[in-house]
Design a protein around this motif. Structure first.
Motif, PDB file in Angstrom:
ATOM      1  N   ILE A  49       0.838  -1.193   0.000  1.00  0.00           N
ATOM      2  CA  ILE A  49       0.000   0.000   0.000  1.00  0.00           C
ATOM      3  C   ILE A  49       0.877   1.250   0.000  1.00  0.00           C
ATOM      4  N   ASP A  50       0.553   2.159  -0.896  1.00  0.00           N
ATOM      5  CA  ASP A  50       1.211   3.464  -0.967  1.00  0.00           C
ATOM      6  C   ASP A  50       0.131   4.509  -0.698  1.00  0.00           C
ATOM      7  N   TRP A  51       0.090   4.988   0.538  1.00  0.00           N
ATOM      8  CA  TRP A  51      -0.966   5.913   0.948  1.00  0.00           C
ATOM      9  C   TRP A  51      -0.807   7.296   0.326  1.00  0.00           C
ATOM     10  N   SER A  52       0.358   7.615  -0.237  1.00  0.00           N
ATOM     11  CA  SER A  52       0.558   8.934  -0.821  1.00  0.00           C
ATOM     12  C   SER A  52      -0.253   9.123  -2.098  1.00  0.00           C
ATOM     13  N   ILE A  53      -0.706   8.027  -2.724  1.00  0.00           N
ATOM     14  CA  ILE A  53      -1.454   8.156  -3.979  1.00  0.00           C
ATOM     15  C   ILE A  53      -2.967   8.109  -3.741  1.00  0.00           C
ATOM     16  N   PRO A  54      -3.614   7.282  -3.077  1.00  0.00           N
ATOM     17  CA  PRO A  54      -3.299   5.962  -2.548  1.00  0.00           C
ATOM     18  C   PRO A  54      -3.517   4.860  -3.591  1.00  0.00           C
ATOM     19  N   LYS A  55      -2.623   3.860  -3.532  1.00  0.00           N
ATOM     20  CA  LYS A  55      -2.719   2.710  -4.420  1.00  0.00           C
ATOM     21  C   LYS A  55      -2.269   1.473  -3.654  1.00  0.00           C
ATOM     22  N   ALA A  56      -2.615   0.294  -4.188  1.00  0.00           N
ATOM     23  CA  ALA A  56      -2.246  -0.956  -3.523  1.00  0.00           C
ATOM     24  C   ALA A  56      -2.287  -2.100  -4.529  1.00  0.00           C
ATOM     25  N   GLU A  57      -1.631  -3.177  -4.147  1.00  0.00           N
ATOM     26  CA  GLU A  57      -1.664  -4.414  -4.918  1.00  0.00           C
ATOM     27  C   GLU A  57      -2.672  -5.364  -4.277  1.00  0.00           C
ATOM     28  N   ILE A  58      -3.390  -6.077  -5.113  1.00  0.00           N
ATOM     29  CA  ILE A  58      -4.349  -7.065  -4.624  1.00  0.00           C
ATOM     30  C   ILE A  58      -3.899  -8.452  -5.087  1.00  0.00           C
ATOM     31  N   GLY A  59      -3.941  -9.397  -4.147  1.00  0.00           N
ATOM     32  CA  GLY A  59      -3.676 -10.798  -4.466  1.00  0.00           C
ATOM     33  C   GLY A  59      -4.880 -11.622  -4.052  1.00  0.00           C
ATOM     34  N   TYR A  60      -5.002 -12.809  -4.592  1.00  0.00           N
ATOM     35  CA  TYR A  60      -6.160 -13.644  -4.264  1.00  0.00           C
ATOM     36  C   TYR A  60      -5.908 -15.081  -4.662  1.00  0.00           C
ATOM     37  N   PHE A  61      -6.593 -15.972  -3.948  1.00  0.00           N
ATOM     38  CA  PHE A  61      -6.613 -17.377  -4.345  1.00  0.00           C
ATOM     39  C   PHE A  61      -7.820 -18.059  -3.718  1.00  0.00           C
ATOM     40  N   ILE A  62      -8.190 -19.159  -4.336  1.00  0.00           N
ATOM     41  CA  ILE A  62      -9.351 -19.941  -3.886  1.00  0.00           C
ATOM     42  C   ILE A  62      -8.939 -21.408  -3.795  1.00  0.00           C
ATOM     43  N   ASP A  63      -9.529 -22.116  -2.869  1.00  0.00           N
ATOM     44  CA  ASP A  63      -9.299 -23.555  -2.750  1.00  0.00           C
ATOM     45  C   ASP A  63      -9.609 -24.230  -4.084  1.00  0.00           C
ATOM     46  N   ILE A  64      -8.811 -25.217  -4.419  1.00  0.00           N
ATOM     47  CA  ILE A  64      -8.949 -25.895  -5.715  1.00  0.00           C
ATOM     48  C   ILE A  64     -10.355 -26.453  -5.936  1.00  0.00           C
ATOM     49  N   ASN A  65     -11.038 -26.846  -4.869  1.00  0.00           N
ATOM     50  CA  ASN A  65     -12.388 -27.409  -4.996  1.00  0.00           C
ATOM     51  C   ASN A  65     -13.440 -26.369  -5.366  1.00  0.00           C
ATOM     52  N   TYR A  66     -13.087 -25.080  -5.307  1.00  0.00           N
ATOM     53  CA  TYR A  66     -14.032 -24.007  -5.614  1.00  0.00           C
ATOM     54  C   TYR A  66     -13.626 -23.223  -6.858  1.00  0.00           C
ATOM     55  N   GLU A  67     -12.527 -23.628  -7.467  1.00  0.00           N
ATOM     56  CA  GLU A  67     -12.009 -22.941  -8.642  1.00  0.00           C
ATOM     57  C   GLU A  67     -13.013 -22.999  -9.793  1.00  0.00           C
ATOM     58  N   GLY A  68     -13.112 -21.916 -10.536  1.00  0.00           N
ATOM     59  CA  GLY A  68     -13.965 -21.886 -11.725  1.00  0.00           C
ATOM     60  C   GLY A  68     -15.439 -21.676 -11.453  1.00  0.00           C
ATOM     61  N   GLN A  69     -15.814 -21.369 -10.214  1.00  0.00           N
ATOM     62  CA  GLN A  69     -17.227 -21.175  -9.863  1.00  0.00           C
ATOM     63  C   GLN A  69     -17.617 -19.705  -9.731  1.00  0.00           C
ATOM     64  N   GLY A  70     -16.651 -18.804  -9.936  1.00  0.00           N
ATOM     65  CA  GLY A  70     -16.938 -17.377  -9.851  1.00  0.00           C
ATOM     66  C   GLY A  70     -16.865 -16.811  -8.446  1.00  0.00           C
ATOM     67  N   VAL A  71     -16.527 -17.625  -7.466  1.00  0.00           N
ATOM     68  CA  VAL A  71     -16.499 -17.171  -6.072  1.00  0.00           C
ATOM     69  C   VAL A  71     -15.402 -16.130  -5.856  1.00  0.00           C
ATOM     70  N   ILE A  72     -14.220 -16.373  -6.401  1.00  0.00           N
ATOM     71  CA  ILE A  72     -13.122 -15.426  -6.180  1.00  0.00           C
ATOM     72  C   ILE A  72     -13.356 -14.133  -6.965  1.00  0.00           C
ATOM     73  N   SER A  73     -13.958 -14.236  -8.144  1.00  0.00           N
ATOM     74  CA  SER A  73     -14.276 -13.026  -8.920  1.00  0.00           C
ATOM     75  C   SER A  73     -15.273 -12.144  -8.173  1.00  0.00           C
ATOM     76  N   LYS A  74     -16.318 -12.753  -7.640  1.00  0.00           N
ATOM     77  CA  LYS A  74     -17.320 -12.004  -6.877  1.00  0.00           C
ATOM     78  C   LYS A  74     -16.703 -11.423  -5.610  1.00  0.00           C
ATOM     79  N   SER A  75     -15.885 -12.209  -4.929  1.00  0.00           N
ATOM     80  CA  SER A  75     -15.235 -11.751  -3.699  1.00  0.00           C
ATOM     81  C   SER A  75     -14.321 -10.568  -3.969  1.00  0.00           C
ATOM     82  N   LEU A  76     -13.542 -10.645  -5.038  1.00  0.00           N
ATOM     83  CA  LEU A  76     -12.653  -9.542  -5.390  1.00  0.00           C
ATOM     84  C   LEU A  76     -13.455  -8.276  -5.656  1.00  0.00           C
ATOM     85  N   GLY A  77     -14.567  -8.410  -6.367  1.00  0.00           N
ATOM     86  CA  GLY A  77     -15.422  -7.251  -6.622  1.00  0.00           C
ATOM     87  C   GLY A  77     -15.926  -6.606  -5.342  1.00  0.00           C
ATOM     88  N   LEU A  78     -16.316  -7.415  -4.373  1.00  0.00           N
ATOM     89  CA  LEU A  78     -16.794  -6.888  -3.090  1.00  0.00           C
ATOM     90  C   LEU A  78     -15.665  -6.194  -2.322  1.00  0.00           C
TER      91      LEU A  78
END
Length: 177
Positions: A87-116
């Motif tokens: 996080i760089d509060w002077s702008i402010p900007k940040a990097e986002i990372g994410y991952f989902i358990d392999i059993n939930y991959e491809g179901q849109g859960v991480i995409s929806k979560s990232l949006g929230l």
């Protein structure tokens, strides 16, 4: 933050649930090793994970790191993570990372979560830019970023060291607000 959708909940990280965090990491260790090298190195055992969660708690207090966990409401299992770092509060900007358990991959859960999480970050902290870094072979991660309005900005050569010691190129995806 505490939001529910379908049969899932995304909430601010609870350092007391280090056992859930360890279970998620351990179950996905092999597939995460090249993309979450730092986290994996600090969560090799349950005790390591408990200590790491205390460090996370301090980083959250310092507003230098914001992790969010995704739970399956049917099983009450921790199934994913979205984290905000560098996080760089002077702008402010940040990097986002994410991952989902392999059993939930491809179901849109991480995409929806990232949006929230993005909505929460904009409303709460007024970020002007968010970015994601992904290896060009990590098509799942790239698709999640693109679905959430991130645009390809370029490739930074020799930008990341994997747990195996390989130094790899990373694609950068940004979103400006």
């Amino acid at each position: 933050m505490n939001k529910t959708f379908t049969n899932f909940k995304i909430t601010s990280f609870d350092s007391n649930k280090y056992d859930d965090f360890f279970s998620l990491i351990d179950a996905n260790r092999n597939r995460l090793e090249d993309f979450f090298a730092g986290t994996l190195s600090k969560t090799k055992t349950l005790e390591d994970t408990a200590n790491y969660c205390k460090t996370i708690e301090q980083k959250v207090k310092n507003k230098s790191y914001f992790p969010f966990t995704i739970y399956d409401l049917n099983s009450n299992l921790l199934i994913g993570l979205v984290d905000v770092k560098n996080i760089d509060w002077s702008i402010p900007k940040a990097e986002i990372g994410y991952f989902i358990d392999i059993n939930y991959e491809g179901q849109g859960v991480i995409s929806k979560s990232l949006g929230l999480v993005i909505d929460y970050l904009l409303e709460t902290y007024k970020f002007k830019k968010l970015l994601c870094r992904a290896n060009s072979t990590n098509l799942g991660s790239i698709n999640v970023a693109l679905k959430n309005g991130f645009e390809f900005e370029g490739t930074i050569r020799r930008d990341y060291k994997t747990t195996k010691g390989d130094i790899v190129d990373l694609n950068y995806y940004g979103r400006i607000f």
